[in-house]
Every structure is written in C-alpha cells, then in structure tokens.
Design a protein around this motif. Structure first.
Motif, PDB file in Angstrom:
ATOM      1  N   ASP A   1      11.909  65.112  56.730  1.00 29.26           N
ATOM      2  CA  ASP A   1      12.527  65.641  55.519  1.00 29.26           C
ATOM      3  C   ASP A   1      12.548  67.174  55.548  1.00 29.26           C
ATOM      4  N   VAL A   2      11.412  67.754  55.948  1.00 30.24           N
ATOM      5  CA  VAL A   2      11.308  69.209  56.044  1.00 30.24           C
ATOM      6  C   VAL A   2      12.325  69.731  57.052  1.00 30.24           C
TER       7      VAL A   2
ATOM      8  N   LEU B   1      15.889  69.783  55.768  1.00 33.46           N
ATOM      9  CA  LEU B   1      16.085  70.948  54.912  1.00 33.46           C
ATOM     10  C   LEU B   1      16.313  72.197  55.763  1.00 33.46           C
TER      11      LEU B   1
ATOM     12  N   ILE C   1       7.726  63.040  55.957  1.00 33.40           N
ATOM     13  CA  ILE C   1       7.787  64.385  55.382  1.00 33.40           C
ATOM     14  C   ILE C   1       8.273  65.390  56.422  1.00 33.40           C
TER      15      ILE C   1
ATOM     16  N   ARG D   1       7.527  71.452  50.076  1.00 32.59           N
ATOM     17  CA  ARG D   1       7.571  70.462  51.150  1.00 32.59           C
ATOM     18  C   ARG D   1       6.571  70.802  52.251  1.00 32.59           C
ATOM     19  N   TYR D   2       6.492  72.103  52.605  1.00 35.93           N
ATOM     20  CA  TYR D   2       5.515  72.489  53.628  1.00 35.93           C
ATOM     21  C   TYR D   2       4.104  72.198  53.148  1.00 35.93           C
TER      22      TYR D   2
ATOM     23  N   ALA E   1       3.237  69.863  51.042  1.00 30.87           N
ATOM     24  CA  ALA E   1       3.058  68.411  51.115  1.00 30.87           C
ATOM     25  C   ALA E   1       2.829  67.980  52.555  1.00 30.87           C
ATOM     26  N   GLU E   2       3.533  68.642  53.489  1.00 27.23           N
ATOM     27  CA  GLU E   2       3.380  68.286  54.896  1.00 27.23           C
ATOM     28  C   GLU E   2       1.949  68.575  55.364  1.00 27.23           C
TER      29      GLU E   2
ATOM     30  N   ARG F   1      12.707  75.168  47.795  1.00 30.96           N
ATOM     31  CA  ARG F   1      12.649  73.792  48.275  1.00 30.96           C
ATOM     32  C   ARG F   1      11.634  73.623  49.399  1.00 30.96           C
ATOM     33  N   SER F   2      11.545  74.668  50.248  1.00 34.01           N
ATOM     34  CA  SER F   2      10.693  74.499  51.439  1.00 34.01           C
ATOM     35  C   SER F   2       9.214  74.612  51.104  1.00 34.01           C
TER      36      SER F   2
END
Lengths: 548, 571
Positions: free
Chosen positions: B243-244, B247, B240, B192-193, B195-196, B188-189
C-alpha cells in the motif's frame, strides 16, 4: 524430507518461478520505462532541431505533444512496473518468512537451531534479499533494453561515436565499481563502530536501574563518551573515503562528457552533425550511466541474494532434531532411563533430587525433547522413545521447564492455549497452582509474561500444565518464585489434581518432596538413593541438597 | 506508574541548540558552507559550456579546443569541490551529532528516579537508540546529498535566470505542481509509514516470541496457532508495504507530470524567445539541459522529504532529553564507616492505597536485617525507600541520626532486575569503580564465589552479543559490582529469586559474602536467608508486624513461625 530447495541457486530459481505474473509484467513495463528514459534526451534534441532552430509552430506543437506522450508512457510504465516488482519481491519475502517460521516450529525440531537474533535476521533481512532477486531479474532485462535503444539512437547519428560511447560508458561504470569494495571496506568499520555506540547506549539505558543501585551512572556516561568519540573518529576517517569516491564519480562522468562532447562537437563544427543531434548525443551519453549502473546494481543484488539464500536454505533444509517415528501405544505412563537405573512408577508422584543442578537440567531437556533421545536411552511404557514420533510423545509426556514461557494474550489463552477447556476447569487448575488470586481470565498478558511478576508467571505456567492433564507431567523447580505459604498450597493442589497419574517433580523443595510417593536421588549420572522424603532426610548428602 | 513521555523540544529550540554548537566553530561552519555552494556552482559550468558549443555549431564557426579546456576545468573543479565539501560537511555534522548524542545518553542515565519510574521504558530506549540512529543516518548519508541537491536546484534556477529571466520563470512554472504533489503525498505517507513500522515491529515480535518459546510451543502442540500468528502479522505488514509503495508510485507519477510541464515550458518559451531573436539556440539548449539535470536532485529532495521530516522529529525528541538539567558527578561514600540507618514514619503510596503505612525501623551499624512478607506487603517499596531510589510520600531516612543530602551515595542496591552489560566481564564489573585494577576486579569476583568468571577470563565478552550467562551468574556479577562499589549500606531485594532452588543456595552464600561488613537490609525470599540474618522484620500490608531474631520469632509462634514451619516442612 520437506519439499524445499536444498541449494541457494535452487531457492533463487524457485523465487523467480513462484511469481511468473509479477515478473513478466514487471520486466515488460520496466523495459518500456527504460526505453522511454533513453528517448527523453532524444526528444529534447529533436525539439531543438526541428522547432527551436527552425521557428516552426506546428513542429513545436508536434514535438511537445510527442514528448508529452513519452512522459505519460514513461511514468505509467514505471508506476505499474515498479508495483509488480515490489509485489513479487515482498510476496516472496513473506512466503519465505512463513516457511522459516514453520520450519523452526516443526514438531521434529531442527538440529543446530541458530540463535534467535540470527533467525530473526534470516526471516527478515535475508528473506528480503532473496525476494529481491525478482527485482534484479527485471532490471537486467530493462537495463539491456535501455542499452539497446541508446545504441540504436547513437549509431543512427554516428557509427564511430556510437561505438565509442557504448564501450566507454560500461568501462567508466566498471572503473567506478572497482572503487566500491574499497569504499565498502572503509565504511564497514565505521558502520560497526556506530552500531557499537548505539548498542552501548541501549544496553546502558536498559540497565539504568542496576547502574543507579551502585551509583555507576557517571562511569557509564564516561564509557559511552569514549565509545562515541571513537566512533566519531572512525566516521571522519570514512568520510575521507566517501568524499574521494564522490569526487571520483563526478570526475569520471565529467571526463566522459568531455570526450563525447569533444568528438561530437568537432563533428558538428565540421557540419557532419546537426545541433539537435549534438544535444541528443550528449544527452544519451549522460543517460547511459543509468542502465549500465542498473546492470551493475542488479548483479550486486543477485550476489547478495545468493549469500542470503544460502542462509535461508540452511534453515529450511536443516536436518530434523528428531527422526520420524511411530506414535507410542497407550500405557499407564511408566518412564525408564535404563542406563541410570532410574524409573518412574506409573500413577505415582516421583520426586527427583540431583546433587548437581546441571544434571536436573539435562534430565528435563531429555524428557522434554529439547535433546533427541539416543536408542535405548529413554523408554515410555517399555517403548524406545528414539523410535517414536516426537509430537505424539509430547502429547503424553508434558514438561514444564523452570523458566516458564508465556505468550502474548490473556490469562485465559496463557492457561489454555488450545482454547478447549471450560471456565470451571480453568479455575480448578488455577486454584491448584496457587493462582486463585488471578481471578480475571481476560487479564492482558504481555509477551513472555512480562506484565506478571516472577511468582505469577510460575504459577500460571503450572496451571497451564495442570489443565493440560497429560499422562505424564514433569515439573522442574515449579515453586522457586513463590512464598512459603503458597508453596504449601501448591503441593496440596498437585497431589489433589494429579492423584492416580504419573507426575515427576525435579526439585529440591522439601514442601514438594514431602508429598511425593517416592524420591530418587541422582548423583554423577546414577541413582544413589530412593525412598520417601522422611526416610531420606536422615542421609547427610540428601539433607545437604534439600534441607537447609 | 502512569505512562508519561519524556519532554519533546520544539523545532525552534532544536535549531537553536544546533546553532549554538555551530557558533563555537565559526570558521569550520563558514568554510563548509562555502565549499558546498562552490561545488554546486561549479556543476553548472558544464551545461553552460555545452550551450556555447551549440551556439558555435549553430553559427558554424570557432574551434573545439577552448570548449574542451573549459569542460576539463569544470570536471576537475567540480570533482575536487564535491569531495572536499562531502568531507567538510561530515566533519561538522558528525561532530555536532556526537556531542548531542553524548549529552542525550548522559541525561538519560541521570534521569531523576521519580521521572524514570513514570516514563515508559520504551520511550527512553527509543530516544537513545532509534532517534539517535535516525538523525545519524540523516547526517551521514542524507545531509551532504540534501544540501548538495538543494544548492544545485537553487543555483540552477539562478543560472537559468542569468541566461534569461523568462527562461527561469518558465522553469518555475513547475514549482506549484511539485508543491501540490508534496502536499498530496506527505499527509498520506506519514501515517502509512508509521503503520508500517508498527506492523514490522509486531511481525518481528511474533517471530521472536515463537522462536524463543519454541520448546513451550512444542510441549503444548501449539505449532499451528503460532504459525498462523506469524503468517497473519507478516501478511499484514506485506499489505501495508504494498500500500505504501502504491502511494509512492502515485507520487512519482505526480512529480513526472511536474517535470514535463517545466521542461515543455522552458522549450516553448525558448522557442518564442529564439523567434524574437532575444536568445540564442544555444541558450535554450543550455536551459533545457539544465532543467533536465534538475530531475535528479529535485527527485532526491522530494523523495527524502519525509526522511528529513522524521529526522527532524527525532532531533526534536533528542533535544528534549539533552535539554534536561545537567547532574554533576556524585561523590560516593566508601565502607570505612558502618552507619546506623533509621527509617522514621515512612508512608508511601503510588497514588492509590498506602503501600507503606507508618513504618519505623532501625538498622544497627553493621547489622544484617531480613525483611519477610507475602507478595504485596510492601517489601520492595521499603527497600527502594531505604536505597534512596524512591522518595517516600512521608517520613525520613536518617544515617547515624542525621538526614543526608544524597542517600544514594551511601547505599548500594542489588535488585531483582538483572542486567549483564554488554562488553567484557571486567568492563561489566568495573562500572562500579572505573579505576579498579584487574586484581581488584578478580578479588571482587572471587569474594562472591564467581570463580567461574575468573576462569573464563576477564576479557570474555558477555551480555548482548557475547556469551550468555545463567541467571545466578548474572546476579553474581551484580554482587561483585556491589563489592567493588563498596558502599557502607547495602540493600538486597530478592537478589536470589530468579535462580532455581539449587542455584539460589549458592547465590545466598555469594550475597552473604558481598554484604559482609555493611549495614544491610535483605528482602528475603527463601526463609533460610532470613534464618541466618541478625534480625528478622515481618511486613504485612505495609506495616511491621513482627521483629526479632529468627529464634525469637519461631518461639513466639506467630505468623513467621507458621511460615517457617511450612518452609522447612520436615517429614
């Protein structure tokens, strides 16, 4: 003039006041979390004392149950508390960033705009450090709470020991913090050297093609190798400091543990303390480093936030470049610079030739408002520009500089940023700018027009200016990157689209000057000649500047 | 010009490369490893001593003295060993890293021209900048901590086993929960990282673009739109980031559960063992304290897991470049000769229609030839072929009638691409000839009319972070480099195009001075430059359509004559 705080402290205070909900929730929950953390060693001690030493099953179940509740509360408090902290922190950062951007984009401009890299750093790093004050504030409260809980725990078991630990722990953390500026100094040089190596690598790779053109790859590699070796040497020097610091930290906490265990052990051996209490005291003594460290950390973050806040305020509260003024009255579009004896006739096309390129640059900067006009320096339809509203002046006088800046988007948005024109008008201005070959209006345009050639950029910028159709249009060297045939087309297109409107061409292109109603020659800050291109062509200084 | 990526190595190969370097330093490697193990092991002494102390208290016998001596010894030993292992690990890791980054930059700068044209510019830059930085960060601050934490966890479990194997087993109950938490978190991370990072990049770009173009934004009263773009991108990256972090805290909750289960298991098993009189209360205390002490290093390992993963990904990308073949240093020809250059039957296409179609061209020794044509005529491609920067699809380039092995060793190219190298002015120019004296650098600068550079001082910092130079000044530096490199053949590709019209004239003079005495091809933008050349070649749609002296072509009344009439536009 704007509603922003004008001091660093003011900015930090506003940051805290802007997020009351997040700050409140975060402070409560993180304090709860710290209190629970303090209770974990207590819980271990109690379990040993009440259950393991006694062998009582109900006591074991009760202890483990209580510890389970403790862990649930502890981790939920952290989970939601930290989320509130981060929400407050980064929302504040976002708000500051948007404010900085808005300030830089303010039509009045700002005096002494910092370089782009610095502004970027202010809008990201500094804004983030200022936002962090939200975290620091909640940590101060949480750390204090943990200290209080530990103090109560320790003092309940033994007053002298409690006092000793409560004084010793901050002392230890304080001593270690004394080392940290020394460590920072030692590692700062190393970080600079490493950053220099990284910068050199990027720089050399960016210039690879240039290097290859002259066969300088080997020389570049050698230069990098030397810089990298120097950075390595500096890193190894810093490693000594890091090792010393880490060793000192380990030694400090080891000695502290020794002192606490020694006193508590002696008391316990005398029967003045139970086994579980001994475990609790030792556990709490080890834990205490955490809240004390938190307080030190928060203090450091506040100091950083203050330094960053000063930089952010420097932008937000900067003096505007242009004072507020009144909108200009409508007029035919006559420009005058009385001190130079220079004027532009309304409704005509005027060419401006300077013998020194720097003069052309200065004139364009003044007309475009990149420099504030002094009182009486520049007149628009007889009105002193120094007293007029800058945005309203720009709406009437448009300057398209030599170095055209295009933004990311499509060809359509590049030519028509306002999105107000219909397709026919777009095509007309593209054709007049000699850019009819750029037929696909949805063509993607990269930032700064990097996806286009130099000539395309210049023509798109010209089409954008023509589409805008201002009362007065000022163009600076608009055709330096296009070929001779296209330049001729552009000259004709300009004449067609700007007929009857004021146009100023600051250029030395004969193709453009030949189409001007009148050409003005500026030398050393004064008009030295004027007339049509073909009449001036006989003057040797004009020929030297234009015809070669 | 398709977007290709540079090679990426495999984890096995990257490990092999690191191992090969380590093998050359067997003693250093062994000592480093030993010191790290010893430091972690000595950290276990204190909890063991405390356990014995608890036992002594439990039995109400013995004196405090021996315990204090043991704790003091443990503190000193751990402190010294920790410090030493940090230093040794830095020595080893940083040296390996430095060698690797030097190799990466060396290979990046020596990429074959064909590869350089095909790969995405950003990919190459991120290999030498981002990837190196990420691995460096991991080596400098991550490695000692992660190795220390890993060893501590391992040795603690062994220590628990030494107390009683059942206590160790109880602690191990937490392991599946940790693994489950990690397996939940990592997939999951990662995205997201990523995307960040993208969102942050876009945010910075929006800011930089608006700030750098502020004048244009003002001129077109476009402030509201640009503010909105910055606001929008910043808000996106904010959402984001939140959101990160959400998580991350969920992951924290999962690891807290594992911590509790492990601790409770140790205490419960200890309870049973004490009741059965198999272990002492002190041993259980030691076990509980040891396990409690594990929370820190375990958390460190878990929460740096994605950093380690991404450092690994970067390492693999670095090794991919470092493994490219080594290019031996090239010998450069000097302008003691003036060769004739002959292009024979040159054709070229970039995969589509032919850009150059059967071009034959001879440059006489020392002759200055100007290449003229509309955009898209193939001028830059032809210049690239002549300069050896581009391998043509067909045809040959001959020097004095013979093919040469390395054309680039004989030809100097100054293109439209302007780059001022960060550093001092002298450093910039000296790239062309590292042994050049200050006097030679000064002479080269003066040859191209860059007296301003001498006046400014050779030690002036220029380029990124230094004094900003104008486009004509930067191009003059490029010409000075050409003078110092002193190649027998020179190719100038629109070296004056980016300057304003007034600056362009000065640059033309600089360019003329720089190529004096060399066989030269100039891609001329301004026809005044063509007019001064010995010969003019007109290129249209990839073919030579006219050639001769300026006067001949003007008299011939062809396409060039029409261009010239439009250019000079007298009257």
């Amino acid at each position: 003039m704007n509603g922003h705080p004008t001091t660093a402290t003011g900015l930090l205070r506003r940051a805290l006041h802007r997020h009351p909900r997040q700050l409140g929730a975060a402070t409560l929950l993180l304090s709860l979390h710290q209190a629970c953390e303090a209770l974990v060693p207590v819980a271990i001690g109690v379990t040993i004392d009440r259950a393991v030493s006694t062998g009582s099953v109900p006591a074991l179940l009760a202890s483990l149950g209580a510890t389970a509740v403790l862990f649930v509360v502890l981790s939920q408090a952290y989970r939601f508390g930290a989320r509130h902290v981060v929400a407050g922190w980064f929302t504040e950062t976002h708000q500051l960033r948007v404010e900085v951007a808005a300030r830089v984009l303010d039509p009045h401009g700002l005096r002494g705009t910092p370089p782009t890299g610095e502004l970027l750093s202010i809008a990201t790093n500094d804004a983030e450090r200022v936002g962090r004050v939200v975290e620091a504030a909640s940590l101060v409260v949480a750390g204090t709470t943990a200290l209080a809980v530990s103090a109560v725990g320790l003092l309940t078991i033994s007053v002298p020991l409690g006092i000793g630990v409560l004084l010793g722990a901050p002392l230890l953390v304080g001593l270690l913090q004394l080392l940290s500026p020394w460590l920072t100094r030692r590692t700062a040089t190393q970080q600079e050297d490493v950053a220099r190596t990284a910068g050199l690598a990027t720089d050399l790779v960016r210039g690879t093609r240039v290097l290859r053109g002259i066969g300088a790859e080997d020389a570049a590699t050698e230069r990098y190798r030397r810089t990298s070796a120097a950075a390595l040497a500096s890193t190894l020097r810093a490693a000594g400091a890091v090792g010393t610091y880490r060793g000192a930290t380990v030694l400090g906490s080891g000695l502290f543990l020794l002192a606490v265990a020694g006193v508590a052990g002696a008391l316990a051996l005398d029967g003045a303390m139970t086994v579980g209490q001994l475990v609790t005291v030792v556990g709490l003594a080890q834990f205490l480093a955490e809240p004390v460290g938190l307080l030190g950390f928060a203090g450091q973050k506040v100091a950083e936030a203050r330094a960053s806040a000063a930089r952010v305020v420097g932008v937000l509260a900067a003096e505007p470049l242009h004072p507020t003024g009144v909108p200009p009255l409508p007029g035919p579009g006559r420009l005058e610079l009385p001190a130079l004896g220079f004027h532009v006739e309304p409704g005509r096309t005027t060419g401006v030739v300077t013998t020194d390129p720097a003069d052309a640059e200065a004139l364009v900067a003044l007309l475009g408002g990149r420099r504030a006009a002094l009182p009486g320096e520049l007149l628009l339809d007889g009105q002193d520009v120094a007293g007029l509203d800058p945005a309203a002046v720009r709406a009437r006088v448009l300057v398209e500089p030599h170095a055209v800046v295009l933004f990311e988007g499509t060809l359509r948005t590049a030519v028509d940023p306002a999105g107000a024109a219909d397709e026919a008008a777009l095509r007309t201005s593209l054709t007049a700018a000699g850019a009819a070959d750029l037929a696909d209006l949805e063509l993607a345009v990269a930032d700064r027009g990097r996806s286009l050639s130099g000539g395309q950029r210049q023509r798109v910028g010209l089409a954008r200016a023509l589409l805008r159709g201002p009362d007065v249009l000022v163009l600076h060297d608009p055709t330096t990157a296009v070929d001779a045939v296209t330049e001729g087309e552009i000259a004709a297109g300009l004449a067609r689209l700007r007929a009857g409107r004021t146009t100023v061409l600051v250029t030395s292109s004969p193709a453009l000057l030949g189409r001007c109603d009148r050409v003005v020659v500026l030398r050393e800050g004064a008009v030295v000649a004027e007339g049509p291109h073909h009449e001036l062509a006989g003057r040797p200084d004009y020929a030297a500047a234009v015809l070669r | 010009m398709s977007d290709q990526l540079l090679p990426v190595s495999t984890g096995r190969r990257a490990g092999r490369v690191v191992w090969d370097v380590l093998r050359t330093r067997p003693v250093a490697t062994a000592v480093t490893l030993l010191s790290a193990v010893a430091a972690a092991a000595s950290g276990l002494v204190a909890p063991a001593v405390l356990g014995r102390l608890v036992d002594a208290v439990d039995r109400q016998e013995g004196s405090i003295g021996p315990f204090l001596v043991a704790l003091l010894a443990a503190a000193l030993l751990t402190a010294v060993l920790t410090g030493v292992s940090v230093v040794l690990m830095a020595r080893l890791g940083e040296t390996v890293l430095a060698r690797l980054r030097e190799r990466v930059v060396d290979r990046a700068l020596h990429l074959p021209s064909a590869t350089l044209d095909r790969v995405r510019g950003g990919d190459l830059l991120s290999r030498v900048a981002d990837d190196v930085a990420k691995v460096a960060e991991a080596v400098t601050s991550g490695l000692p901590q992660v190795v220390g934490a890993g060893l501590t966890v391992l040795l603690t479990l062994l220590g628990l086993g030494a107390l009683d194997w059942r206590l160790a087993l109880a602690g191990l109950v937490a392991l599946p929960l940790y693994v489950a938490a990690l397996r939940w978190y990592l997939p999951r991370s990662g995205p997201r990282y990523a995307a960040e990072r993208v969102a942050m990049g876009e945010r910075s770009q929006a800011l930089v673009s608006s700030v750098q173009g502020a004048d244009t934004v003002h001129a077109y009263a476009d402030e509201a739109r640009h503010r909105a773009v910055v606001d929008d991108r910043s808000a996106r990256s904010l959402s984001i980031t939140l959101d990160v972090f959400r998580l991350y805290t969920d992951f924290g909750w999962r690891t807290n559960r594992a911590e509790y289960v492990g601790l409770a298991a140790v205490l419960a098993v200890g309870f049973v063992l004490v009741r059965a009189d198999t272990v002492t209360v002190g041993a259980v205390t030691t076990a509980a304290l040891l396990f409690h002490r594990l929370f820190g290093p375990l958390g460190l390992l878990l929460f740096t897991f994605d950093d380690i993963q991404s450092a690994g990904a970067s390492l693999v990308r670095m090794v991919g470049v470092a493994d490219l073949p080594d290019v031996p240093p090239a010998a450069r020809a000097r302008s003691t000769t003036r060769p004739a250059v002959e292009l024979r039957g040159i054709r070229h296409s970039y995969g589509g229609p032919a850009v150059l179609d059967d071009v034959d061209l001879v440059l006489a020794p020392g002759e200055h030839t100007a290449l003229v044509g509309a955009s898209g005529a193939g001028k830059t491609t032809l210049a690239g072929v002549l300069a050896g920067a581009l391998e043509p699809s067909a045809g040959r380039v001959l020097l004095d009638g013979a093919p040469v092995e390395d054309l680039r060793a004989h030809v100097g190219l100054v293109s439209q691409e302007v780059h001022v190298f960060a550093g001092t002015l002298a450093d910039d120019v000296r790239l062309a000839c590292p042994d050049a004296t200050d006097a030679e650098v000064t002479a080269a600068l003066e040859t191209v009319g860059a007296g301003w550079a001498v006046a400014m001082g050779l030690g002036t910092l220029v380029g990124e972070g230094g004094r900003e130079l104008t486009a004509p000044q930067a191009q003059q530096l490029a010409l000075a480099r050409l003078v110092l490199a002193d190649p027998p053949v020179a190719v100038l590709d629109e070296a004056t195009a980016e300057a304003g019209s007034a600056g362009a004239r000065d640059l033309e003079e600089s360019a003329d001075a720089a190529v004096r005495g060399r066989t030269t091809l100039v891609v001329a933008h301004r026809l005044s430059q063509a007019a001064r050349a010995d010969r003019v070649v007109v290129l249209a749609a990839g073919r030579v359509v006219e050639q001769g002296t300026h006067d001949e072509l003007v008299a011939a009344g062809g396409g060039y004559a029409r261009l010239w009439a439009a250019w000079s536009a007298r009257g």
